[in-house]
Design a protein around this motif. Structure first.
Motif, PDB file in Angstrom:
ATOM      1  N   ARG A  40       0.874  -1.179   0.000  1.00 24.74           N
ATOM      2  CA  ARG A  40       0.000   0.000   0.000  1.00 24.74           C
ATOM      3  C   ARG A  40       0.907   1.223   0.000  1.00 24.74           C
ATOM      4  O   ARG A  40       1.952   1.213   0.639  1.00 24.74           O
ATOM      5  N   LYS A  41       0.503   2.274  -0.684  1.00 24.71           N
ATOM      6  CA  LYS A  41       1.308   3.496  -0.673  1.00 24.71           C
ATOM      7  C   LYS A  41       1.291   4.050   0.744  1.00 24.71           C
ATOM      8  O   LYS A  41       0.247   4.457   1.256  1.00 24.71           O
ATOM      9  N   PRO A  42       2.445   4.054   1.407  1.00 22.72           N
ATOM     10  CA  PRO A  42       2.420   4.323   2.850  1.00 22.72           C
ATOM     11  C   PRO A  42       2.391   5.811   3.193  1.00 22.72           C
ATOM     12  O   PRO A  42       3.000   6.648   2.532  1.00 22.72           O
ATOM     13  N   PRO A 100      -9.874   2.200  -9.924  1.00 22.16           N
ATOM     14  CA  PRO A 100      -9.155   1.817 -11.147  1.00 22.16           C
ATOM     15  C   PRO A 100      -7.672   1.563 -10.888  1.00 22.16           C
ATOM     16  O   PRO A 100      -7.042   2.223 -10.055  1.00 22.16           O
ATOM     17  N   MET A 101      -7.129   0.551 -11.561  1.00 19.79           N
ATOM     18  CA  MET A 101      -5.711   0.208 -11.513  1.00 19.79           C
ATOM     19  C   MET A 101      -5.242  -0.074 -10.085  1.00 19.79           C
ATOM     20  O   MET A 101      -4.169   0.326  -9.666  1.00 19.79           O
ATOM     21  N   ASN A 102      -6.061  -0.792  -9.346  1.00 20.96           N
ATOM     22  CA  ASN A 102      -5.715  -1.105  -7.959  1.00 20.96           C
ATOM     23  C   ASN A 102      -6.132  -2.529  -7.615  1.00 20.96           C
ATOM     24  O   ASN A 102      -7.272  -2.925  -7.855  1.00 20.96           O
ATOM     25  N   SER A 103      -5.189  -3.286  -7.083  1.00 19.74           N
ATOM     26  CA  SER A 103      -5.456  -4.628  -6.562  1.00 19.74           C
ATOM     27  C   SER A 103      -4.688  -4.749  -5.257  1.00 19.74           C
ATOM     28  O   SER A 103      -3.504  -4.395  -5.199  1.00 19.74           O
ATOM     29  N   LEU A 141      -2.235 -13.461  -0.752  1.00 20.41           N
ATOM     30  CA  LEU A 141      -2.679 -13.408  -2.146  1.00 20.41           C
ATOM     31  C   LEU A 141      -2.187 -12.076  -2.687  1.00 20.41           C
ATOM     32  O   LEU A 141      -2.604 -11.012  -2.213  1.00 20.41           O
ATOM     33  N   HIS A 142      -1.284 -12.136  -3.664  1.00 20.10           N
ATOM     34  CA  HIS A 142      -0.634 -10.918  -4.148  1.00 20.10           C
ATOM     35  C   HIS A 142      -1.506 -10.195  -5.180  1.00 20.10           C
ATOM     36  O   HIS A 142      -2.378 -10.804  -5.809  1.00 20.10           O
ATOM     37  N   PRO A 143      -1.277  -8.882  -5.371  1.00 20.98           N
ATOM     38  CA  PRO A 143      -2.091  -8.110  -6.320  1.00 20.98           C
ATOM     39  C   PRO A 143      -2.095  -8.722  -7.720  1.00 20.98           C
ATOM     40  O   PRO A 143      -1.050  -9.139  -8.219  1.00 20.98           O
ATOM     41  N   TYR A 144      -3.287  -8.785  -8.302  1.00 21.51           N
ATOM     42  CA  TYR A 144      -3.493  -9.314  -9.663  1.00 21.51           C
ATOM     43  C   TYR A 144      -2.881 -10.701  -9.838  1.00 21.51           C
ATOM     44  O   TYR A 144      -2.426 -11.052 -10.924  1.00 21.51           O
ATOM     45  N   GLY A 145      -2.859 -11.494  -8.776  1.00 20.28           N
ATOM     46  CA  GLY A 145      -2.248 -12.819  -8.849  1.00 20.28           C
ATOM     47  C   GLY A 145      -3.164 -13.890  -8.314  1.00 20.28           C
ATOM     48  O   GLY A 145      -4.344 -13.667  -8.030  1.00 20.28           O
TER      49      GLY A 145
END
Length: 594
Positions: A328-330, A485-488, A532-536
């Motif tokens: 996450r953008k910290p 949008p563009m977030n997992s 569970l990793h983003p978009y994976g």
């Protein structure tokens, strides 16, 4: 054989006679043999008693004064120490004046005691204010484990702790060290959990936001100046408070230390590192890992690791221990502690700037570490060669009746008022939707995991997956885009009542043909929590061999609160008589409860 083991054996024989069909008798015999083996290994076991009072107290773990939930005045709570085979008895008094509670023993499989899992709405009614509840269970596996509140969002308020289980006397670890330390990582909010829960349940939706601090063993440091000059005057936030002085880990030069590291963050995925030192990973969730070296350890909420640290750097100074948010953008500052080389003064700050840790969005390095975790040679438990059932769970955000929810295959879980275990055991079929099984797949061919979901048919429900006892089940966790949008997001998934084999990770959409051939059936690690990793995708396998009702959920507190969970039922007919202490809510209000 001790008296308690004889009684335990008699209870198991009684449960076996309850099975009517030949298949049930076969399943019961398998369970009986397993449990008898546990009994025979408990000849020298002890009963360890703990007496806890849960209450609110003002604490300043990051220098900011806030109402916290404590155990006997402490947060984190006391460490439970036991030997494999011991029986743990925890007497919990709920002295919270206006809140129910329940405590989950994270990593304890609760074989024969599913009612002690501590999951409100699944295995027990909550502990009411003023009531006392007794948890009793056997610790059947050595390793590093956790405990925490499992009611509402109370874990976020500080009701957390560690369980350390050592090997039976005469057995040894496959590695050596001179001393061990426990390190518990948490994130910390200044808002109350009630404020946050109301925001998550509101229209418009109000997210909990990023935590104000990261704590190492319950200690952090918030920048009080951000609150203005009045905060210090009013004693709301004071950096001179001893409660928020950095945690100090003291080592002797040339010695080797086992660090038992656990994470019970409510939102944050973390990286943990020690300035100038490398670590060797040797244990994960109570199972031995084929050792590998890391400069930083990625750790997700609900996971535990043991790493070996060699005190082999310049002993004339101290070093920083840091943890930082990843995935996450910290906006949360580093969590800081001190590695103190004896005989330097423990409060002597390192002469360097704290190392920042890896960048937050480097997904490939996190995936690489996940793939590196394999079962240690000589301790491999090979999984069954194939599954009897495959359940694919698409992780998405959805809008349901105007509310933002997390969902699996477009269904967001709503826990019933009458806990599942009680409803099934007493055949209270009206207590939840016993007729509708949740979907076992999604329209993979037509679903775009990289786009904002347009799932207009999303719904809330409380149906459960009914598993054949002793069957082998594969779960494929599939990540996708959120409503942004563009977030997992990263999701740490935890299964109650079981360990599972981690068969693989991958990027993009899981393909049963090509990806299925790449799954690790040779030396997969056994765990109870996995990212569970983003978009994976992440592939798991477990055996439904523990009679009871078990929840499988994202361990991010707000995600679970918003419905990111499923429930498995297996062999409930083989569960013994339920203790009356877990009754008293929902359809069991009229039942006797002392």
């Amino acid at each position: 054989m001790p008296f308690q083991s004889i009684v335990f054996t008699q209870q198991l024989l009684s449960q076996t006679k309850m099975a009517e069909s030949s298949k049930q008798r076969g399943n019961s015999l398998s369970l009986l043999l397993l449990m008898l083996l546990m009994v025979l290994t408990r000849v020298d076991a002890r009963i360890r008693h703990y007496k806890w009072e849960i209450k609110h107290e003002y604490k300043s773990p990051d220098c900011f004064k806030k109402l916290s939930i404590t155990i006997n005045g402490r947060s984190p709570g006391p460490t439970i120490l036991a030997r494999q085979g011991d029986t743990i008895v925890v007497e919990v008094k709920n002295s919270l004046p206006t809140e129910n509670t329940a405590i989950h023993w994270h990593g304890m499989r609760q074989r024969g005691t599913p009612w002690s899992d501590g999951t409100e709405g699944v295995t027990q009614c909550p502990i009411l204010p003023g009531d006392t509840f007794i948890y009793k269970f056997v610790v059947d596996k050595a390793g590093t484990f956790l405990y925490h509140a499992h009611y509402g969002m109370q874990r976020e308020a500080g009701l957390v702790g560690t369980i350390i289980v050592t090997l039976p006397e005469g057995e040894s670890e496959p590695f050596t060290y001179d001393h061990d330390y426990n390190i518990l990582l948490t994130d910390w909010y200044h808002k109350s959990t009630s404020d946050e829960a109301i925001g998550l349940s509101s229209i418009p939706f109000v997210f909990v936001g990023e935590p104000q601090s990261l704590l190492i063993n319950g200690r952090g440091r918030f920048n009080c100046s951000l609150l203005g000059p009045s905060s210090s005057v009013n004693k709301v936030c004071s950096t001179t408070n001893s409660e928020c002085s950095p945690y100090v880990l003291t080592v002797n030069p040339s010695k080797t230390y086992r660090l038992r590291i656990g994470s019970l963050t409510s939102l944050s995925s973390l990286s943990f590192q020690i300035e100038g030192h490398k670590m060797i990973v040797v244990e994960a969730d109570g199972h031995y890992v084929e050792p590998f070296e890391v400069e930083n350890l990625y750790i997700y909420s609900g996971e535990t690791y043991s790493v070996l640290l060699k005190a082999n750097q310049n002993p004339s100074r101290n070093y920083w221990i840091t943890t930082n948010v990843v995935s996450r953008k910290p906006s949360t500052p580093l969590g800081l502690a001190i590695l103190n080389y004896f005989a330097n003064h423990p409060k002597r700050l390192p002469i360097t700037v704290p190392p920042p840790g890896p960048v937050w969005n480097h997904t490939s390095s996190r995936l690489s570490q996940s793939l590196a975790i394999k079962a240690r040679h000589g301790f491999i438990q090979t999984p069954p060669p194939k599954a009897d059932r495959v359940i694919v769970l698409l992780n998405t955000q959805n809008i349901i009746d105007g509310y933002k929810k997390w969902s699996l295959n477009n269904v967001s879980l709503t826990l019933p008022i009458t806990p599942y275990l009680i409803a099934l055991k007493y055949k209270l079929t009206h207590a939840f939707d016993d007729q509708t099984s949740p979907p076992e797949n999604y329209d993979s061919a037509n679903y775009d995991i990289y786009s904002v979901p347009r799932n207009v048919n999303a719904t809330s429900g409380n149906g459960i997956y009914k598993l054949d006892f002793n069957s082998t089940v594969d779960v494929i966790l599939q990540n996708a885009n959120t409503l942004t949008p563009m977030n997992s997001e990263t999701h740490p998934w935890h299964l109650h009542g079981h360990n599972f084999w981690v068969l693989g990770f991958g990027e993009g959409k899981f393909d049963s043909e090509s990806d299925g051939k790449k799954l690790n059936l040779v030396n997969p690690i056994l765990k109870n929590t996995v990212p569970l990793h983003p978009y994976g995708w992440t592939a798991l396998r477990f055996q439904a061999d523990n009679p009871g009702v078990w929840i499988f959920h994202c361990h991010i507190e707000s995600h679970f609160y918003m419905g990111m969970a499923v429930v498995f039922q297996e062999g409930v007919d083989m569960v013994g008589n339920l203790p009356s202490s877990i009754l008293g809510c929902g359809a069991t209000k009229e039942f006797h409860r002392p």
